[in-house]
Design a protein around this motif. Structure first.
Motif, PDB file in Angstrom:
ATOM      1  N   PHE A 132       0.848  -1.194   0.000  1.00  0.00           N
ATOM      2  CA  PHE A 132       0.000   0.000   0.000  1.00  0.00           C
ATOM      3  C   PHE A 132       0.879   1.239   0.000  1.00  0.00           C
ATOM      4  N   TYR A 133       0.559   2.189  -0.898  1.00  0.00           N
ATOM      5  CA  TYR A 133       1.207   3.515  -0.856  1.00  0.00           C
ATOM      6  C   TYR A 133       0.134   4.494  -0.404  1.00  0.00           C
ATOM      7  N   PRO A 134       0.275   5.063   0.790  1.00  0.00           N
ATOM      8  CA  PRO A 134      -0.877   5.722   1.425  1.00  0.00           C
ATOM      9  C   PRO A 134      -1.108   7.185   1.083  1.00  0.00           C
ATOM     10  N   VAL A 135      -0.208   7.827   0.341  1.00  0.00           N
ATOM     11  CA  VAL A 135      -0.457   9.247   0.033  1.00  0.00           C
ATOM     12  C   VAL A 135      -1.522   9.299  -1.071  1.00  0.00           C
ATOM     13  N   ASP A 136      -2.570  10.081  -0.839  1.00  0.00           N
ATOM     14  CA  ASP A 136      -3.718  10.018  -1.753  1.00  0.00           C
ATOM     15  C   ASP A 136      -4.477  11.337  -1.759  1.00  0.00           C
ATOM     16  N   PHE A 137      -4.886  11.767  -2.949  1.00  0.00           N
ATOM     17  CA  PHE A 137      -5.755  12.956  -3.063  1.00  0.00           C
ATOM     18  C   PHE A 137      -6.414  12.943  -4.423  1.00  0.00           C
ATOM     19  N   ALA A 138      -7.343  13.910  -4.610  1.00  0.00           N
ATOM     20  CA  ALA A 138      -8.205  13.880  -5.794  1.00  0.00           C
ATOM     21  C   ALA A 138      -7.434  14.032  -7.101  1.00  0.00           C
ATOM     22  N   SER A 139      -6.253  14.646  -7.088  1.00  0.00           N
ATOM     23  CA  SER A 139      -5.500  14.845  -8.335  1.00  0.00           C
ATOM     24  C   SER A 139      -4.574  13.661  -8.633  1.00  0.00           C
ATOM     25  N   ARG A 140      -4.790  12.527  -7.968  1.00  0.00           N
ATOM     26  CA  ARG A 140      -3.885  11.383  -8.047  1.00  0.00           C
ATOM     27  C   ARG A 140      -3.601  10.902  -9.479  1.00  0.00           C
ATOM     28  N   GLY A 141      -4.591  11.055 -10.380  1.00  0.00           N
ATOM     29  CA  GLY A 141      -4.421  10.547 -11.746  1.00  0.00           C
ATOM     30  C   GLY A 141      -3.456  11.385 -12.574  1.00  0.00           C
ATOM     31  N   SER A 142      -3.234  12.630 -12.198  1.00  0.00           N
ATOM     32  CA  SER A 142      -2.345  13.517 -12.976  1.00  0.00           C
ATOM     33  C   SER A 142      -1.093  13.935 -12.212  1.00  0.00           C
ATOM     34  N   SER A 143      -1.185  14.073 -10.893  1.00  0.00           N
ATOM     35  CA  SER A 143      -0.022  14.567 -10.152  1.00  0.00           C
ATOM     36  C   SER A 143       1.079  13.510 -10.195  1.00  0.00           C
ATOM     37  N   GLN A 144       2.318  13.977 -10.203  1.00  0.00           N
ATOM     38  CA  GLN A 144       3.460  13.067 -10.347  1.00  0.00           C
ATOM     39  C   GLN A 144       4.278  13.034  -9.062  1.00  0.00           C
ATOM     40  N   ARG A 324     -16.719  14.854  -1.018  1.00  0.00           N
ATOM     41  CA  ARG A 324     -15.585  15.644  -0.533  1.00  0.00           C
ATOM     42  C   ARG A 324     -14.550  15.868  -1.638  1.00  0.00           C
ATOM     43  N   GLU A 325     -14.252  14.788  -2.378  1.00  0.00           N
ATOM     44  CA  GLU A 325     -13.168  14.890  -3.356  1.00  0.00           C
ATOM     45  C   GLU A 325     -13.569  15.687  -4.597  1.00  0.00           C
ATOM     46  N   GLY A 326     -14.861  15.808  -4.851  1.00  0.00           N
ATOM     47  CA  GLY A 326     -15.308  16.532  -6.047  1.00  0.00           C
ATOM     48  C   GLY A 326     -15.347  18.044  -5.855  1.00  0.00           C
ATOM     49  N   ILE A 327     -15.067  18.524  -4.637  1.00  0.00           N
ATOM     50  CA  ILE A 327     -15.291  19.959  -4.364  1.00  0.00           C
ATOM     51  C   ILE A 327     -14.366  20.850  -5.204  1.00  0.00           C
ATOM     52  N   THR A 328     -13.059  20.555  -5.187  1.00  0.00           N
ATOM     53  CA  THR A 328     -12.112  21.425  -5.904  1.00  0.00           C
ATOM     54  C   THR A 328     -12.497  21.532  -7.385  1.00  0.00           C
ATOM     55  N   GLU A 329     -12.797  20.378  -7.996  1.00  0.00           N
ATOM     56  CA  GLU A 329     -13.162  20.388  -9.429  1.00  0.00           C
ATOM     57  C   GLU A 329     -14.455  21.167  -9.660  1.00  0.00           C
ATOM     58  N   GLY A 377      -5.944  19.590  11.155  1.00  0.00           N
ATOM     59  CA  GLY A 377      -5.921  21.037  11.431  1.00  0.00           C
ATOM     60  C   GLY A 377      -5.822  21.851  10.148  1.00  0.00           C
ATOM     61  N   ASN A 378      -6.149  21.240   9.008  1.00  0.00           N
ATOM     62  CA  ASN A 378      -5.964  21.871   7.683  1.00  0.00           C
ATOM     63  C   ASN A 378      -7.311  22.240   7.060  1.00  0.00           C
ATOM     64  N   LEU A 379      -7.481  23.542   6.845  1.00  0.00           N
ATOM     65  CA  LEU A 379      -8.727  24.055   6.247  1.00  0.00           C
ATOM     66  C   LEU A 379      -8.471  24.590   4.849  1.00  0.00           C
ATOM     67  N   HIS A 380      -9.337  24.251   3.907  1.00  0.00           N
ATOM     68  CA  HIS A 380      -9.317  24.917   2.606  1.00  0.00           C
ATOM     69  C   HIS A 380     -10.487  25.897   2.603  1.00  0.00           C
ATOM     70  N   VAL A 381     -10.205  27.147   2.329  1.00  0.00           N
ATOM     71  CA  VAL A 381     -11.280  28.132   2.253  1.00  0.00           C
ATOM     72  C   VAL A 381     -11.199  28.777   0.869  1.00  0.00           C
ATOM     73  N   SER A 382     -12.198  28.506   0.048  1.00  0.00           N
ATOM     74  CA  SER A 382     -12.203  29.058  -1.307  1.00  0.00           C
ATOM     75  C   SER A 382     -13.228  30.181  -1.374  1.00  0.00           C
ATOM     76  N   VAL A 383     -12.814  31.311  -1.944  1.00  0.00           N
ATOM     77  CA  VAL A 383     -13.696  32.474  -2.038  1.00  0.00           C
ATOM     78  C   VAL A 383     -14.070  32.641  -3.512  1.00  0.00           C
ATOM     79  N   LEU A 384     -15.390  32.739  -3.796  1.00  0.00           N
ATOM     80  CA  LEU A 384     -15.828  32.821  -5.188  1.00  0.00           C
ATOM     81  C   LEU A 384     -16.069  34.274  -5.587  1.00  0.00           C
ATOM     82  N   PRO A 385     -15.679  34.627  -6.813  1.00  0.00           N
ATOM     83  CA  PRO A 385     -15.873  36.012  -7.240  1.00  0.00           C
ATOM     84  C   PRO A 385     -17.353  36.332  -7.402  1.00  0.00           C
ATOM     85  N   PRO A 386     -17.824  37.450  -6.829  1.00  0.00           N
ATOM     86  CA  PRO A 386     -19.247  37.798  -6.987  1.00  0.00           C
ATOM     87  C   PRO A 386     -19.502  38.341  -8.394  1.00  0.00           C
TER      88      PRO A 386
END
Ligand SMILES: Cc1cc2nc3c(=O)[nH]c(=O)nc-3n(C[C@H](O)[C@H](O)[C@H](O)COP(=O)(O)OP(=O)(O)OC[C@H]3O[C@@H](n4cnc5c(N)ncnc54)[C@H](O)[C@@H]3O)c2cc1C
Length: 463
Positions: A132-144, A324-329, A377-386
């Motif tokens: 098992f390689y445990p590092v994982d995130f939504a961009s796994r298919g493209s990130s190197q 959860r994983e679909g949020i960034t996209e 303890g890691n928060l992502h806060v995305s602000v959308l342009p009005p």
């Protein structure tokens, strides 16, 4: 195509193998100078050099140092802070031709790979070998893996397994002068002075180029189960986390708001349950249905949780993860202004209260989307342009607020970039997290490995 490049560099390039230059059309070349940060500078116009091996990387970097030519190393370009963004007058070093899995050491459980192997290909190779390689995130298919190491990427399983750094057992790196370093070589124990391997992890392509990595694999976890819970208040998040962590073997504990959910549902995900609480957490853990149900009921009776769903199959678990994983996209079309911040886990409740007040005061007209790896303890806060705001006015306003956020983080001893790196976008805020003495020492280290200042100049700190 060669605007702004030193003549001596271009003459030197003529000695390179004919196929060392990437020959794409203008769009393909421009795309290789852009990452997923949404940063739009002047379009990159080439050239792109794509070596086939470490010797090719060394030849390019040594030529660049001799001629003072700026080099931007790029991997999968999924980075979110402009670390892999290039401008006219720079040369992109794309590692995409170095994408082979080289060897597997069964006894040591070590996988040795070239830098352009994707995170997902590493996970799959580990699985084929029974590990098992445990590092994982939504961009796994493209990130190197080169980009993962250069940013010390985190992701969704940090809570249990830690960051990329924990899994790098050996590293081959070419420094800016073309020197090849073979660091740690897969050793478990090696008490022989400074561990230079760790200096390159998280260095964002500013000290050297990763040309090979030896990764530690581990035992696969037991069957995983996923639970999504609805919460009425931000305060409840950390209490639910503590309660689940005491009773279950957690691999992930993620958080998102109802606004984030609305975007991900609009992108095709399915609602987890009928009610509409303002906050949600997703927990992944070693399967233990009875325990999970009893913890859920306890959280409900304490008024912490108002609804929930527990996966009954791998398919259901994947559907819940999509929330959860679909949020960034799902937000990408708006080109949000992103914050990726961290505080000590124990400080999360007090910090959430303060940041909530700050953002309500400073962003009264903006849509603010909260999600993140809250168990770290890691928060992502995305602000959308009005609607109706120019891009410049929107970014200016967000940058003003980010300085206030930086002050708040400094008060908490937190970080202005938890896992996406500093790159270009977070550079003005580095001083909220790192002291001037630290930054000065980083500059001095940069000069040791990159005396001519040619490697990813302007990233991390001003060159
Ligand atoms: C949908 C989505 C979800 C994401 N989720 C997460 C997450 O949960 N956690 C997380 O940590 N990140 C996340 N990211 C960010 C990103 O995927 C990671 O930072 C990833 O590690 C970048 O890898 P890359 O190959 O795309 O690197 P790039 O973007 O190409 O480069 C990133 C940096 O590394 C340098 N670099 C690249 N290759 C090399 C090399 N071989 N040698 C030296 N320097 C190099 C570049 O110069 C740049 O500074 C997410 C991104 C997206 C789009």
């Amino acid at each position: 195509m060669i605007r702004g490049l030193p003549e001596a560099f271009l003459r030197g390039l003529e000695d390179f193998p004919e196929d060392a230059l990437f020959e794409g059309n203008a769009d393909e070349v421009a795309a290789l100078g852009r990452d997923a940060s949404g940063r739009r500078g002047e379009a990159f116009v080439g050239p792109v050099v794509a070596p086939r091996d470490a010797e090719g990387v060394a030849a390019l970097l040594s030529l660049a140092t001799r001629t003072g030519t700026r080099i931007v190393p790029v991997g999968g370009r999924t980075g979110l802070s402009g670390g892999a963004a290039a401008e006219p007058g720079e040369v992109v070093l794309s590692l995409h031709r170095m994408n082979r899995i080289l060897s597997f050491d069964e006894v040591g459980r070590l996988l040795t790979v070239q830098p352009a192997v994707t995170t997902q290909a590493i996970q799959e190779a580990a699985k084929e070998h029974g590990y098992f390689y445990p590092v994982d995130f939504a961009s796994r298919g493209s990130s190197q893996i080169g980009g993962n190491i250069a940013t010390n990427a985190g992701g969704i399983k940090v809570l249990r397994y830690g960051l990329t750094r924990n899994w790098v057992a050996g590293l081959k790196v070419v420094t800016a002068t073309g020197q090849l370093l073979d660091l740690n070589r897969g050793l478990v124990k090696n008490a022989t002075g400074y561990d230079l391997r760790h200096l390159f992890i998280g260095s964002e392509g500013t000290l050297g180029v990763i040309v090979e990595a030896t990764l530690q694999l581990t035992d696969p976890p037991r069957q995983q189960q996923v639970m999504v819970l609805g919460l009425e208040s931000l305060d409840a998040i950390v209490e639910v986390f503590s309660s689940l962590r005491r009773g279950l073997m957690l691999s992930a504990f993620e958080f998102f708001s109802s606004i984030a959910l609305r975007h991900v549902l609009a992108a095709g995900a399915r609602k987890p349950f009928d009610s509409d609480p303002p906050y949600y957490v997703l927990a992944e853990f070693d399967e233990d249905e009875a325990k999970a149900e009893s913890l859920f009921e306890a959280c409900v009776s304490q008024g912490l949780v108002c609804d929930g769903v527990l996966s009954q199959s791998g398919g259901q678990a994947a559907a819940l993860w999509r929330l959860r994983e679909g949020i960034t996209e799902s937000l990408a079309q708006y080109r949000p202004y992103k914050n990726d911040i961290a505080v000590r886990v124990g400080d999360v409740p007090a910090f959430l209260e303060r940041i909530n007040i700050l953002f309500e005061r400073e962003y009264p007209r903006f849509e603010v989307v909260w999600f993140g790896h809250i168990g770290d303890g890691n928060l992502h806060v995305s602000v959308l342009p009005p609607p109706g705001w120019s891009r410049e006015a929107f970014e200016e306003e967000c940058e003003r607020v980010t300085h206030k956020l930086g002050e708040l983080l400094a008060e908490f001893g937190g970080s202005i970039s938890a896992e996406h790196g500093i790159g270009l976008l977070k550079r003005p805020y580095l001083h909220y997290t790192r002291s001037s003495a630290e930054v000065e020492l980083m500059r001095q280290m940069k000069r040791v490995f990159d005396p001519a200042g040619i490697l990813n100049p302007g990233k991390l700190f001003a060159s």
